[in-house]
Design a protein around this motif. Structure first.
Motif, PDB file in Angstrom:
ATOM      1  N   THR A   1       0.849  -1.190   0.000  1.00 30.36           N
ATOM      2  CA  THR A   1       0.000   0.000   0.000  1.00 30.36           C
ATOM      3  C   THR A   1       0.891   1.248   0.000  1.00 30.36           C
ATOM      4  OG1 THR A   1      -1.625  -1.201   1.313  1.00 30.36           O
ATOM      5  CG2 THR A   1      -1.882   1.183   1.201  1.00 30.36           C
ATOM      6  N   PRO A   2       1.009   1.924  -1.142  1.00 29.88           N
ATOM      7  CA  PRO A   2       1.821   3.148  -1.187  1.00 29.88           C
ATOM      8  C   PRO A   2       1.155   4.284  -0.393  1.00 29.88           C
ATOM      9  CG  PRO A   2       1.384   2.293  -3.404  1.00 29.88           C
ATOM     10  CD  PRO A   2       0.514   1.544  -2.452  1.00 29.88           C
ATOM     11  N   PHE A   3       1.978   5.056   0.301  1.00 27.80           N
ATOM     12  CA  PHE A   3       1.456   6.209   1.036  1.00 27.80           C
ATOM     13  C   PHE A   3       2.529   7.281   1.125  1.00 27.80           C
ATOM     14  CE2 PHE A   3       3.257   3.376   4.178  1.00 27.80           C
ATOM     15  CZ  PHE A   3       4.011   4.218   4.991  1.00 27.80           C
TER      16      PHE A   3
ATOM     17  N   PRO B   1      -4.248  -0.621  -2.264  1.00 23.64           N
ATOM     18  CA  PRO B   1      -3.297  -1.720  -2.111  1.00 23.64           C
ATOM     19  C   PRO B   1      -3.122  -2.486  -3.420  1.00 23.64           C
ATOM     20  CG  PRO B   1      -4.985  -1.791  -0.405  1.00 23.64           C
ATOM     21  CD  PRO B   1      -5.400  -0.759  -1.392  1.00 23.64           C
ATOM     22  N   MET B   2      -1.896  -2.917  -3.675  1.00 23.85           N
ATOM     23  CA  MET B   2      -1.585  -3.685  -4.875  1.00 23.85           C
ATOM     24  C   MET B   2      -1.049  -5.044  -4.451  1.00 23.85           C
ATOM     25  SD  MET B   2       0.375  -0.778  -7.138  1.00 23.85           S
ATOM     26  CE  MET B   2       1.594  -0.539  -5.860  1.00 23.85           C
TER      27      MET B   2
END
Length: 86
Positions: free
Chosen positions: A26-28, A43-44
């Protein structure tokens, strides 16, 4: 996932209830000074080379091939049953 039977190599009782464990990323973005969360993305799924399987009886987790090989070592056979009730 392969279409082959599993057998837990740890508890050696479960042939039925399993989970497939996957990993998500999950990038943030965070503020560099306050640490506040500024933005999150969806999310990927992170593709794994090999599936991780978990026994739902004893919670043992291992690669899929381990569960398959254990089932091959101790195969389940169909036992013919004749009914005595008519």
């Amino acid at each position: 996932m392969e279409e082959k039977p599993y057998f837990c190599p740890n508890c050696r009782s479960n042939r039925f209830k399993f989970s497939r464990i996957t990993t998500f990323s999950t990038p943030f973005r965070k503020d560099a000074i306050t640490g506040a969360l500024l933005e999150t993305d969806e999310p990927m799924l992170v593709p794994d080379e090999e599936d991780i399987i978990q026994c739902q009886v004893c919670q043992f987790a291992g690669n899929e091939l381990r569960f398959i090989k254990q089932a091959e070592r101790e195969p389940r056979t169909v036992t013919p049953v004749t009914s005595t009730y008519t």
